[in-house]
Design an enzyme around this catalytic site. Structure first.
Site, PDB file in Angstrom:
ATOM      1  N   HIS A 388       0.796  -1.231   0.000  1.00  0.00           N
ATOM      2  CA  HIS A 388       0.000   0.000   0.000  1.00  0.00           C
ATOM      3  C   HIS A 388       0.824   1.276   0.000  1.00  0.00           C
ATOM      4  CE1 HIS A 388      -3.972  -1.899   0.790  1.00  0.00           C
ATOM      5  NE2 HIS A 388      -3.239  -2.798   1.430  1.00  0.00           N
ATOM      6  N   LYS A 584      -8.801  13.858   4.650  1.00  0.00           N
ATOM      7  CA  LYS A 584      -7.941  12.672   4.634  1.00  0.00           C
ATOM      8  C   LYS A 584      -6.928  12.821   5.762  1.00  0.00           C
ATOM      9  CE  LYS A 584      -6.761  13.821   0.322  1.00  0.00           C
ATOM     10  NZ  LYS A 584      -6.876  12.607  -0.456  1.00  0.00           N
ATOM     11  N   ARG A 585      -6.141  11.758   6.042  1.00  0.00           N
ATOM     12  CA  ARG A 585      -5.086  11.908   7.035  1.00  0.00           C
ATOM     13  C   ARG A 585      -4.178  13.074   6.657  1.00  0.00           C
ATOM     14  NH1 ARG A 585      -4.653   8.073  11.417  1.00  0.00           N
ATOM     15  NH2 ARG A 585      -2.641   9.081  11.761  1.00  0.00           N
ATOM     16  N   LYS A 590       0.568  14.386   1.129  1.00  0.00           N
ATOM     17  CA  LYS A 590      -0.789  14.655   0.631  1.00  0.00           C
ATOM     18  C   LYS A 590      -0.993  16.145   0.363  1.00  0.00           C
ATOM     19  CE  LYS A 590      -2.834  10.684   3.094  1.00  0.00           C
ATOM     20  NZ  LYS A 590      -3.446   9.839   2.051  1.00  0.00           N
ATOM     21  N   THR A 692      -8.656   6.421  -2.088  1.00  0.00           N
ATOM     22  CA  THR A 692     -10.001   5.880  -2.285  1.00  0.00           C
ATOM     23  C   THR A 692     -11.037   6.970  -2.031  1.00  0.00           C
ATOM     24  OG1 THR A 692      -9.798   5.002  -0.043  1.00  0.00           O
ATOM     25  CG2 THR A 692      -9.552   3.436  -1.849  1.00  0.00           C
ATOM     26  N   LYS A 696     -14.753   8.179  -3.911  1.00  0.00           N
ATOM     27  CA  LYS A 696     -16.033   8.481  -3.242  1.00  0.00           C
ATOM     28  C   LYS A 696     -16.570   9.830  -3.698  1.00  0.00           C
ATOM     29  CE  LYS A 696     -14.210   5.768   0.525  1.00  0.00           C
ATOM     30  NZ  LYS A 696     -13.380   5.796   1.743  1.00  0.00           N
TER      31      LYS A 696
HETATM   32  C1  26V Z   1       2.255   6.196   5.828  1.00  0.00           C
HETATM   33  C2  26V Z   1       3.341   7.043   5.865  1.00  0.00           C
HETATM   34  C3  26V Z   1       3.898   7.455   7.129  1.00  0.00           C
HETATM   35  C4  26V Z   1       5.261   8.078   7.047  1.00  0.00           C
HETATM   36  C5  26V Z   1       5.332   9.058   5.963  1.00  0.00           C
HETATM   37  C6  26V Z   1       5.008   8.452   4.676  1.00  0.00           C
HETATM   38  C7  26V Z   1       3.846   7.538   4.703  1.00  0.00           C
HETATM   39  C8  26V Z   1       3.273   7.153   3.542  1.00  0.00           C
HETATM   40  C9  26V Z   1       2.209   6.317   3.515  1.00  0.00           C
HETATM   41  C10 26V Z   1       1.685   5.819   4.665  1.00  0.00           C
HETATM   42  C11 26V Z   1       0.492   4.914   4.589  1.00  0.00           C
HETATM   43  C12 26V Z   1       0.743   3.482   4.861  1.00  0.00           C
HETATM   44  C13 26V Z   1      -0.303   2.512   4.401  1.00  0.00           C
HETATM   45  C14 26V Z   1      -1.556   3.084   3.820  1.00  0.00           C
HETATM   46  O1  26V Z   1      -2.514   3.374   4.519  1.00  0.00           O
HETATM   47  N1  26V Z   1      -1.608   3.222   2.518  1.00  0.00           N
HETATM   48  C15 26V Z   1      -2.791   3.713   1.806  1.00  0.00           C
HETATM   49  O2  26V Z   1      -3.516   2.584   1.345  1.00  0.00           O
HETATM   50  C16 26V Z   1      -4.687   2.951   0.664  1.00  0.00           C
HETATM   51  C17 26V Z   1      -5.429   1.696   0.325  1.00  0.00           C
HETATM   52  O3  26V Z   1      -4.700   0.958  -0.613  1.00  0.00           O
HETATM   53  C18 26V Z   1      -4.347   3.789  -0.548  1.00  0.00           C
HETATM   54  O4  26V Z   1      -5.540   4.185  -1.173  1.00  0.00           O
HETATM   55  C19 26V Z   1      -3.534   5.009  -0.151  1.00  0.00           C
HETATM   56  O5  26V Z   1      -3.126   5.714  -1.286  1.00  0.00           O
HETATM   57  C20 26V Z   1      -2.334   4.577   0.663  1.00  0.00           C
HETATM   58  O6  26V Z   1      -1.628   5.708   1.181  1.00  0.00           O
END
Ligand code: 26V
Length: 846
Positions: A388, A584-585, A590, A692, A696
């Site tokens: 992901h 979003k987060r 982002k 996602t 929506k």
């Molecule tokens: C976390 C972090 C934390 C440190 C800084 C960079 C960073 C980048 C990404 C994440 C997210 C980790 C996992 C996650 O939630 N990914 C999300 O998964 C979704 C479902 O597949 C997808 O739609 C999102 O684009 C993706 O960020």
């Protein structure tokens, strides 16, 4: 009309008021009657009354909305159970096991009611008891057992699997405390624990009989050779019990019910009797607290950066319990564990359950006497892994030292897998210098030796899986060309793409019943089963009568959103204005900061020319920052401070407002998304794996302003380039720019508008008491700008002004919006799940 088509005559009277006007009155803006079980209003009413009295011990007079919610949920659960028994009677040929540390579910009641076709029956039953269904629904706490995209995806997939008939079990952790509650204290984020279980969970069944022992620590012993074979045996120092709690997941039209099995941690022994009897009463219960801590709280960071021991304990705890459970089921049904790959497909949602690779090997060898080769065959034909994110700081690794201490046997197995994997390279004649060099071997090794010795969980999952998938076309391409390039070359068929999807039942039918009603009336009720029929709306994109109804639906949703904003922030916003939404987060990649800086630039532009015909805009933000993510929290503070300055300035009144809604959640999203005109999807290209939320919004007819990132690209391909606002560098452009040191300073110099906005922020204009407050943000943009905000700013400004112009042409705007709704069918998670079923799981739909 919808009611007339789908409602039995006996109930039409009750609904007549609601359907009298063309666009139903506010009270009727709940899900339309979609489908009908055999239940009558009287049956359900009496059932709810009985639950209230006998299960909750309440009288109708003393019952609070929360009690009515519990009574209604129990009555509905009973109806789900009937369907559940039917689903479980026949043993399916193959089951899917979806292992996820997160399930971001939200509320369950509207899902259950709509999928059972009982929404209007429930409404009428409660009305006869003098209770309002909407108030009852509002009393349900969100099940927020996830952080963001990854957890919400798991919840959408559970709904879709039950709806299209994939026999599946979702496995996760039953956290006592889900994602923290966010509030603002003078614009600063504050976190408080979330307590969704404070009054119990009426949806769940506790299964004390389904409980397993999970070990930690200890030693590994070797048996004496038996027919030349030496067996190793793990003797853990500590054990914890995993107890199953099941939530039934009912699919569309109640056709199929799956379960979500969440594990709660309990002490192996409630008290240490020897210590207790020895007088150490506190020490005797300490082990219990230590065990129970495992399912106490969801880690509130969506990166795995924290790397704490408790997190690894959570990961192993739920993975081991799930594997033990599914193997027990398999052996019970089929006798021989070797046939597991024929009857089970396990999906690892990110690397959080990647410890499944050595754990499955261990169970097969230790408990079922399989040889290494046979165990490896079973493992690598059963497991699959979804990636992901490719962002280096989010890729999970665990220190070897910690793994050795907590999971000594697993570490041995990982070493052996790695050794065989590296040996294989030599065996297959990879002798050319390019493949022999140390850097190459280091890049494919499961152990990262460069940052202390750490286990790379992505590599481990990749190696142990039969299929590995990305979550959008771009993301999958980047997997093949970057992080997993070398592993991909060794097995080019392993990586496949499975673009994410969303469940239309929650995100269209439940969240936007008015739009659903309009769609049903226009293209027929078949659209509820087959979203492809939405395409029929396209023919009406320029039909004034249809446009008026579509616009009226949006207007009602905007009024509802405005009420929510007033209630939660005290700020009044005008539904006439363009609602520009980024929810979003909060993450630097982002780029909420890009949106805030553009807001400041717009504020300056309006003040410079107050008499111009500005398009009125409301900028709406919501989202949580990880508690330890300092920069993200400062971005929230800046947005709040800008909001205060802008909203207090009479000169921009009626043109610009800014609000930050606290405590973003699934249920808040259900109100926000249908009320949006513009959807901000502005991540640095190459960094958002899919997104996602973007789907929506587009489904609900908001136009997207976005970069060529993640699924935005595929959304553009489907809705058409004329119906989306794309700007900025693409992923290749980002890579090229990253290689040019000093780009940020040059970009700022070349853009007076950007420079002025940054100067205003840096000057303390928004933080008068503390002028330097936002210097960490502005300094970072000037020096490093890792997320290329400065590179994309001018193009973002340009596209936003073209959006202003588009808004001033309502016919054009609505035609675009309608085309978005009409062309989004492909993004249904039913489609995603069919693709997984066919190409990854090889499972038949029942
Ligand atoms: C976390 C972090 C934390 C440190 C800084 C960079 C960073 C980048 C990404 C994440 C997210 C980790 C996992 C996650 O939630 N990914 C999300 O998964 C979704 C479902 O597949 C997808 O739609 C999102 O684009 C993706 O960020």
């Amino acid at each position: 009309m919808l009611n007339d088509v789908l409602t039995p005559p006996a109930q039409r009277d009750a609904l007549r008021d609601d359907s009298a006007s063309e666009i139903p009155a506010a009270a009727a803006w709940t899900a339309p009657l979609l489908w009908q079980t055999g239940d009558s209003v009287v049956d359900l009413r009496e059932s709810i009354r009985a639950k209230l009295t006998f299960a909750l011990g309440r009288t109708p007079e003393s019952a609070r909305p929360r009690d009515w919610f519990a009574a209604t949920a129990l009555a509905l659960r009973e109806r789900i159970v009937a369907a559940c028994m039917a689903s479980e009677k026949a043993v399916p040929n193959k089951r899917v096991y979806y292992l996820s540390l997160e399930f971001l579910i939200g509320r369950l009641m509207s899902d259950a009611m709509n999928n059972l076709g009982l929404t209007e029956t429930t409404r009428a039953a409660l009305r006869e008891l003098g209770v309002d269904l909407d108030a009852v629904q509002d009393a349900e706490p969100d099940a927020a057992l996830g952080n963001g995209g990854l957890g919400r995806l798991a919840a959408c997939f559970m709904d879709s699997m039950a709806s299209i008939g994939i026999p599946a079990v979702g496995y996760g952790i039953r956290y006592d405390h889900g994602l923290f509650r966010q509030s603002f204290e003078d614009g600063w984020q504050r976190e408080a624990p979330e307590t969704w279980l404070a009054e119990g969970n009426p949806w769940e069944f506790v299964r004390p009989d389904a409980s397993y022992t999970i070990g930690f620590g200890g030693t590994v012993t070797m048996s004496s050779p038996n027919e030349g074979v030496i067996r190793r045996h793990w003797q853990p120092a500590e054990t914890v019990r995993a107890v199953a709690h099941d939530i039934p997941v009912v699919g569309w039209r109640g056709r199929h019910v799956n379960r979500l099995r969440l594990w709660k941690a309990e002490a192996g022994e409630p008290v240490d009797l020897a210590r207790f009897n020895g007088g150490d009463h506190v020490g005797a219960v300490a082990a219990r607290s230590r065990a129970e801590a495992i399912s106490r709280v969801l880690y509130p960071s969506d990166s795995s950066a924290e790397g704490q021991e408790l997190r690894l304990r959570q990961e192993y705890f739920f993975t081991s319990a799930s594997l033990q459970d599914l193997i027990a089921r398999h052996v019970n049904e089929r006798g021989d564990v070797r046939s597991l790959p024929d009857h089970a497909a396990i999906q690892l949602n990110d690397t959080h359950p990647a410890i499944a690779v050595p754990e499955l090997m261990r169970i097969l060898m230790e408990d079922h006497d399989l040889s290494w080769e046979d165990a490896w065959h079973v493992t690598t034909n059963t497991l699959n892994y979804t990636n992901h994110t490719l962002m280096p700081e989010a890729l999970e690794t665990w220190p070897v030292e910690l793994m050795e201490r907590l999971l000594p046997r697993h570490m041995q197995i990982i070493y052996l897998i790695n050794w065989m994997h590296l040996e294989e390279q030599a065996k297959h004649g990879r002798q050319d210098p390019a493949h022999q060099d140390a850097a190459y071997l280091a890049s494919i090794s499961l152990i990262d030796e460069a940052h202390g010795r750490r286990v790379r969980m992505g590599h481990l999952a990749f190696h142990g899986a039969r299929r590995v998938n990305g979550v959008s076309a771009l993301h999958t391409d980047l997997m093949r060309s970057t992080v997993f390039a070398h592993l991909h070359a060794l097995d080019p068929d392993k990586i496949v793409n499975k673009t994410n999807g969303i469940t239309f039942r929650r995100w269209l039918h439940n969240a936007n019943p008015g739009l659903t009603r309009l769609a049903v009336e226009t293209v027929g009720s078949g659209v509820l089963d087959d979203p492809a029929l939405l395409r029929g709306l396209e023919a009406h994109a320029e039909d004034p009568a249809f446009v008026a109804r579509y616009a009226a639906v949006r207007r009602q949703r905007k009024e509802a959103l405005a009420r929510l904003v007033a209630e939660r922030t005290g700020t009044d916003i005008d539904p006439e204005a363009l609602f520009d939404v980024q929810v979003k987060r909060i993450h630097e990649y982002k780029r909420q900061l890009l949106n805030v800086v553009e807001t400041v630039a717009l504020y300056q532009a309006i003040k410079a020319e107050p008499h111009r015909d500005w398009t009125p805009r409301v900028k709406i933000f919501a989202g949580k920052a990880a508690p330890s993510y300092v920069q993200a929290k400062l971005i929230i503070k800046l947005a709040c401070d800008v909001a205060r300055a802008v909203n207090d300035d009479p000169e921009v009144a009626g043109r610009l407002k800014v609000v930050f809604l606290p405590n973003y959640s699934v249920s808040l999203a259900e109100t926000i998304i249908p009320g949006a005109d513009l959807s901000e999807q502005i991540s640095t290209a190459g960094m958002e794996a899919s997104g996602t939320g973007n789907m929506k919004f587009a489904l609900n007819g908001a136009l997207t302003v976005g970069t060529l990132d993640g699924a935005n690209i595929e959304i553009r391909d489907h809705v058409g380039a004329d119906n989306i606002f794309i700007f900025g560098l693409d992923a290749a452009g980002v890579q090229a720019r990253e290689a040019e040191p000093g780009y940020a300073a040059r970009a700022i110099q070349a853009s007076p508008r950007l420079a002025a906005a940054l100067d205003m922020i840096a000057s303390g204009r928004f933080s008068p008491g503390e002028p330097g407050r936002f210097r960490p943000l502005t300094d970072d943009l000037r020096r490093r700008d890792q997320y290329l905000l400065t590179a994309d700013f001018d193009d973002y400004w340009r596209v936003q002004r073209s959006i202003d112009a588009a808004w001033r042409d309502p016919r054009g705007w609505w035609a675009k919006a309608i085309r978005n709704t009409a062309r989004m069918a492909w993004f249904s998670s039913d489609r995603s799940m069919r693709e997984y079923a066919e190409e990854i799981w090889r499972v038949r739909l029942s």
